[in-house]
Design a protein around this motif. Structure first.
Motif, PDB file in Angstrom:
ATOM      1  N   MET A  43       0.781  -1.044   0.276  1.00  8.01           N
ATOM      2  CA  MET A  43       0.034  -0.295  -0.078  1.00  8.01           C
ATOM      3  C   MET A  43       1.125   1.440  -0.293  1.00  8.01           C
ATOM      4  N   VAL A  44       1.334   1.515   1.055  1.00  9.67           N
ATOM      5  CA  VAL A  44       2.736   2.413   1.017  1.00  9.67           C
ATOM      6  C   VAL A  44       3.381   2.403  -0.340  1.00  9.67           C
ATOM      7  N   GLN A  45       4.097   1.736  -1.294  1.00  9.20           N
ATOM      8  CA  GLN A  45       4.783   1.597  -2.346  1.00  9.20           C
ATOM      9  C   GLN A  45       3.520   2.309  -3.744  1.00  9.20           C
ATOM     10  N   ALA A  46       2.680   1.835  -3.566  1.00  6.09           N
ATOM     11  CA  ALA A  46       1.442   2.442  -4.258  1.00  6.09           C
ATOM     12  C   ALA A  46       1.213   4.496  -4.366  1.00  6.09           C
ATOM     13  N   ARG A  47       1.008   4.755  -2.513  1.00  4.99           N
ATOM     14  CA  ARG A  47       1.173   6.331  -2.969  1.00  4.99           C
ATOM     15  C   ARG A  47       2.318   6.606  -3.230  1.00  4.99           C
ATOM     16  N   ASP A  48       3.016   5.635  -3.527  1.00  5.14           N
ATOM     17  CA  ASP A  48       4.746   6.781  -3.696  1.00  5.14           C
ATOM     18  C   ASP A  48       4.560   6.584  -5.132  1.00  5.14           C
ATOM     19  N   ARG A  49       4.072   6.032  -6.160  1.00 10.83           N
ATOM     20  CA  ARG A  49       3.808   6.073  -7.413  1.00 10.83           C
ATOM     21  C   ARG A  49       2.941   6.891  -8.403  1.00 10.83           C
ATOM     22  N   LEU A  50       3.578   7.995  -9.468  1.00  9.60           N
ATOM     23  CA  LEU A  50       2.338   8.123 -10.214  1.00  9.60           C
ATOM     24  C   LEU A  50       1.948   7.397 -10.926  1.00  9.60           C
ATOM     25  N   SER A  51       0.213   7.995 -11.216  1.00 10.47           N
ATOM     26  CA  SER A  51      -0.331   7.199 -11.797  1.00 10.47           C
ATOM     27  C   SER A  51       0.168   7.244 -14.002  1.00 10.47           C
ATOM     28  N   ASP A  52      -0.331   6.741 -14.015  1.00  9.34           N
ATOM     29  CA  ASP A  52      -0.223   6.909 -16.062  1.00  9.34           C
ATOM     30  C   ASP A  52       0.027   7.979 -16.933  1.00  9.34           C
ATOM     31  N   GLN A  53      -1.459   9.182 -15.584  1.00 13.94           N
ATOM     32  CA  GLN A  53      -2.136  10.105 -16.325  1.00 13.94           C
ATOM     33  C   GLN A  53      -1.614  10.969 -15.102  1.00 13.94           C
ATOM     34  N   GLU A  54      -1.193  10.960 -13.864  1.00 16.94           N
ATOM     35  CA  GLU A  54      -0.354  12.090 -13.444  1.00 16.94           C
ATOM     36  C   GLU A  54       0.797  11.957 -14.383  1.00 16.94           C
ATOM     37  N   LEU A  55       1.505  10.895 -14.754  1.00 19.74           N
ATOM     38  CA  LEU A  55       3.086  11.420 -15.079  1.00 19.74           C
ATOM     39  C   LEU A  55       2.294  11.751 -16.807  1.00 19.74           C
ATOM     40  N   THR A  56       1.856  11.101 -17.328  1.00 21.77           N
ATOM     41  CA  THR A  56       1.353  12.422 -18.571  1.00 21.77           C
ATOM     42  C   THR A  56       1.046  13.502 -18.424  1.00 21.77           C
ATOM     43  N   SER A  57       0.708  13.943 -17.147  1.00 19.70           N
ATOM     44  CA  SER A  57       0.295  15.021 -17.267  1.00 19.70           C
ATOM     45  C   SER A  57       1.015  16.109 -16.669  1.00 19.70           C
ATOM     46  N   VAL A  58       2.404  15.653 -15.565  1.00 26.56           N
ATOM     47  CA  VAL A  58       3.710  16.090 -15.605  1.00 26.56           C
ATOM     48  C   VAL A  58       4.951  16.423 -16.704  1.00 26.56           C
ATOM     49  N   ALA A  59       4.909  15.318 -17.048  1.00 29.97           N
ATOM     50  CA  ALA A  59       5.899  15.523 -18.475  1.00 29.97           C
ATOM     51  C   ALA A  59       5.233  16.267 -19.360  1.00 29.97           C
ATOM     52  N   LEU A  60       3.700  16.643 -19.719  1.00 29.15           N
ATOM     53  CA  LEU A  60       3.299  17.839 -20.598  1.00 29.15           C
ATOM     54  C   LEU A  60       3.761  18.950 -19.333  1.00 29.15           C
ATOM     55  N   THR A  61       3.576  18.941 -18.952  1.00 30.05           N
ATOM     56  CA  THR A  61       3.392  20.401 -17.854  1.00 30.05           C
ATOM     57  C   THR A  61       5.706  20.752 -18.616  1.00 30.05           C
ATOM     58  N   ILE A  62       6.120  20.010 -18.404  1.00 32.61           N
ATOM     59  CA  ILE A  62       7.668  20.306 -18.108  1.00 32.61           C
ATOM     60  C   ILE A  62       7.913  20.661 -20.044  1.00 32.61           C
ATOM     61  N   LEU A  63       6.945  19.747 -21.119  1.00 35.18           N
ATOM     62  CA  LEU A  63       7.584  19.998 -21.782  1.00 35.18           C
ATOM     63  C   LEU A  63       6.749  20.833 -22.301  1.00 35.18           C
ATOM     64  N   MET A  64       5.848  21.646 -22.383  1.00 37.26           N
ATOM     65  CA  MET A  64       5.091  22.649 -23.034  1.00 37.26           C
ATOM     66  C   MET A  64       5.600  24.251 -21.705  1.00 37.26           C
TER      67      MET A  64
END
Length: 176
Positions: free
Chosen positions: A1-22
């Motif tokens: 359960m702790v491990q799951a909270r430390d990871r970004l979902s695919d949607q969150e990861l995509t959002s962060v990557a696009l934010t950094i890129l843009m």
């Protein structure tokens, strides 16, 4: 359960990557565009920068201070009442930091409206501050500095023909 909270979902990861890129693209485009405008409107400074990597490095910081790509920070909301300079902002109120105004504060920067390509004490807010400091701030430095020298050479012999009242960088865009 702790491990799951430390990871970004695919949607969150995509959002962060696009934010950094843009955000990185926008910051670079605006810094280069503002830089070229300033080189065209300050030809003596452009001449001084040609071939001087250290002077270019200092000039890029001044460009970030005077007309940086992040002049207005994202809107935030107070979680509890906050007092600033004797004024209480209630919980739940919208607040917005205007970096451009802080970057032109005469108490911090002598002659703040003047572009000073050799300004040495230049702790600007071009990339924000504290926990809201731009994640990509270290990236544009070397890349943009390496682009400024060719820009200063390309601007040789060019001049700015737009009337001052129609020039980019109006008082409104500088938070004034």
């Amino acid at each position: 359960m702790v491990q799951a909270r430390d990871r970004l979902s695919d949607q969150e990861l995509t959002s962060v990557a696009l934010t950094i890129l843009m955000a990185g693209h926008e910051a670079t485009v605006h810094l280069i565009g503002n830089g070229v405008l300033h080189l065209l409107t300050h030809p003596a400074e452009a001449d001084r920068l040609r071939g001087d990597a250290e002077a270019v490095s200092v000039a890029v910081e001044e460009l970030l201070r005077q007309s940086g790509p992040a002049e207005i920070a994202p809107m935030r909301f107070t979680l509890e009442p906050v007092e600033i300079a004797g004024v209480v902002i209630p919980a739940g109120e919208a607040v917005q930091i205007v970096n451009a105004t802080a970057n032109r504060d005469a108490r911090r920067f002598p002659d703040p409206d003047r572009l000073v390509f050799d300004r040495q004490d230049n702790a600007h807010l071009g990339f924000g501050h504290g926990i809201h400091y731009c994640l990509g701030a270290p990236w544009p430095g070397p890349r943009d500095r390496s682009r400024c020298t060719p820009c200063s050479s390309a601007c040789r012999g060019c001049d700015w023909r737009c009337p001052p009242s129609r020039s980019p960088g109006s008082r409104a865009s500088r938070g004034r």
